[in-house]
Design an enzyme around this catalytic site. Structure first.
Site, PDB file in Angstrom:
ATOM      1  N   SER A   1       0.809  -1.211   0.000  1.00 49.70           N
ATOM      2  CA  SER A   1       0.000   0.000   0.000  1.00 49.70           C
ATOM      3  C   SER A   1       0.848   1.269   0.000  1.00 49.70           C
ATOM      4  O   SER A   1       1.716   1.419  -0.845  1.00 49.70           O
ATOM      5  CB  SER A   1      -0.969  -0.055   1.176  1.00 49.70           C
ATOM      6  OG  SER A   1      -2.067   0.747   0.895  1.00 49.70           O
TER       7      SER A   1
ATOM      8  N   HIS B   1      -7.711  -5.642   0.139  1.00 46.79           N
ATOM      9  CA  HIS B   1      -6.481  -4.864   0.308  1.00 46.79           C
ATOM     10  C   HIS B   1      -5.675  -5.402   1.494  1.00 46.79           C
ATOM     11  O   HIS B   1      -6.047  -5.190   2.643  1.00 46.79           O
ATOM     12  CB  HIS B   1      -6.905  -3.409   0.560  1.00 46.79           C
ATOM     13  CG  HIS B   1      -5.767  -2.450   0.620  1.00 46.79           C
ATOM     14  ND1 HIS B   1      -5.016  -2.126  -0.489  1.00 46.79           N
ATOM     15  CD2 HIS B   1      -5.251  -1.732   1.644  1.00 46.79           C
ATOM     16  CE1 HIS B   1      -4.092  -1.241  -0.139  1.00 46.79           C
ATOM     17  NE2 HIS B   1      -4.221  -0.996   1.155  1.00 46.79           N
TER      18      HIS B   1
END
Ligand code: GTR
Length: 432
Positions: free
Chosen positions: A268, A409
């Site tokens: 990320s 995610h």
């Protein structure tokens, strides 16, 4: 003009000021409709700014410098060139962890004087009994080194962190309850069993993740009276990337680690930092971007999911101030993120997305890898071996690897399995 006409005109002026102010309010609603992706033309990594073509590898080295400068001045901000005299102190060593399979070490790297902040702590696990120095993965973590493994002798971070009571971060400080909360993201034992070392650093040791340029490493480089970076100077991602290179400086001094086989990895926002570190520092032998999204591997021009405007609004400290010129104006960027990936060529690069992570634009991450491929090919490497978006959970690997994993995610054991396989492939066959 009589008084009431004047009042009327004044009210018109203030109304128009008010409405222009209203329209200046940020509106960064994300688009998740492929049909609404704007038509765009990507800048060509193999064409110089002056329109000349890049014809050979020597040309590419010049074009590479040009692209690096554009990312520096327009996106991440310039990294200071001044090198520091780093001092290190070993905080702990235990040669028998993981049932004797590994050695664990903590090394504090002081950026200014011995004993004073800012400093970063490197947590290192090295497999015992390798018959050669171990290749390694190096990545930043979100909540402190003590969160990646439950071992209670790992130093508990006392640095500022983003609040997260679920993870035992209270009043921006880690508590004992935060030990091991990130274990699922860091399969230490698997990495060791596969013969790799693992090094990690808490990102906030380098620069706490908040819009504040008085903390972290930025002030070390300020001119007299400077309070914050200028428009083209580094933001927080730039600082994290710089910190990764400083961790690499140290790892290259560790006898048990192969300094020529260090993969920089990040998830990320920390994946954005890993890419920028790998782009700038050719000593990183491999670069791995996990769900890095906007400002990472994803193409900005697609404006799908998180956009340049949205990221600059939500995280004003991540990039340089010049990057704000491209809010809702991606087409005027002189670069796009495929060129960031191209800067890593010819070194192995892995880009990974997750199916439910639309915010990071999986397709934009894939296309970015595909559009970096001509540069790999110019340098005699395969790049990404397909232009077709692969099905979920079916990695494609050349010198660039890509997968889209099922799920959301995150970085999990599936992702790590692919990175370990990719490292096996490249570190045994391609490195010195
Ligand atoms: C989000 C941000 C993403 C990504 C993510 C993360 O809030 O919009 O760009 O960086 O955080 O780091 O987990």
């Amino acid at each position: 003009m009589n008084y009431s006409t004047l009042l009327f005109l004044l009210s018109l002026v203030s109304l128009s000021l008010f409405s222009s102010n209203m329209s200046a309010q940020p509106d960064f609603k994300p688009n998740y409709d492929e049909n609404k992706v704007p038509a765009y033309t990507l800048p060509n990594p193999l064409v110089f700014e002056n329109g000349d073509a890049v014809k050979n590898q020597a040309d590419w080295q010049q074009r590479r410098t040009e692209i690096l400068q554009l990312f520096s001045s327009q996106v991440y901000g310039k990294t200071p060139s001044q090198s520091l005299d780093l001092r290190t102190k070993t905080l702990s060593t235990n040669q028998k962890v993981l049932g004797g399979k590994a050695t664990r070490k903590e090394v504090r790297v002081f950026f200014t004087e011995q004993g004073t902040r800012p400093y970063m702590d490197i947590l290192l696990f090295v497999p015992n009994g390798n018959n050669r120095p171990a290749p390694a993965f190096l990545g930043l973590n979100f909540y402190g080194n003590h969160t990646i493994h439950p071992d209670s002798s790992i130093t508990l971070s006392d640095q500022w962190m983003r609040a997260n009571e679920d993870f035992g971060i209270v009043d921006h400080r880690a508590t004992e309850a935060s030990r091991g909360v990130r274990v699922p993201r860091w399969p230490v034992e698997t990495i060791i069993d596969r013969g790799y070392a693992l090094a990690t650093v808490y990102c906030g040791d380098i620069d706490p993740d908040k819009n504040d340029f008085q903390d972290g490493v930025h002030p070390i480089f300020y001119q007299a009276n400077q309070q914050e970076p200028t428009n083209d100077e580094w933001g927080t991602i730039g600082a994290w990337a710089w910190g990764l290179s400083r961790a690499l400086d140290h790892l290259q001094t560790e006898d048990a680690v192969n300094g020529d086989q260090i993969a920089v990895i990040g998830h990320s926002r920390l994946g954005k930092a890993a890419l920028w570190a790998g782009a700038q520092d050719k000593r990183f032998a491999m670069v791995i971007s996990n769900n890095s999204g906007c400002g990472g591997a994803a193409l900005s021009r697609r404006a799908y999911g998180e956009t340049v405007g949205r990221i600059n609004h939500a995280f004003p400290h991540w990039f340089c101030d010049n990057f704000e010129q491209y809010n809702k104006n991606e087409s005027s960027l002189p670069v796009d993120q495929h060129m960031l990936l191209a800067l890593i060529a010819p070194r192995p690069l892995y880009v990974a997305s997750a199916e439910e992570d639309e915010w990071a634009d999986p397709k934009g991450e894939f296309l970015s890898a595909a559009h970096a491929t001509p540069v790999y090919e110019l340098l005699g490497k395969s790049g990404l071996p397909t232009t077709k978006f692969p099905p979920v959970d079916q990695p494609v690997t050349g010198t660039i690897g890509y997968h889209i994993r099922s799920g959301g995610h995150d970085i999990n054991s599936y992702d790590w399995q692919q990175y370990l396989n990719f490292a096996d492939q490249h570190f045994t066959t391609e490195s010195p």
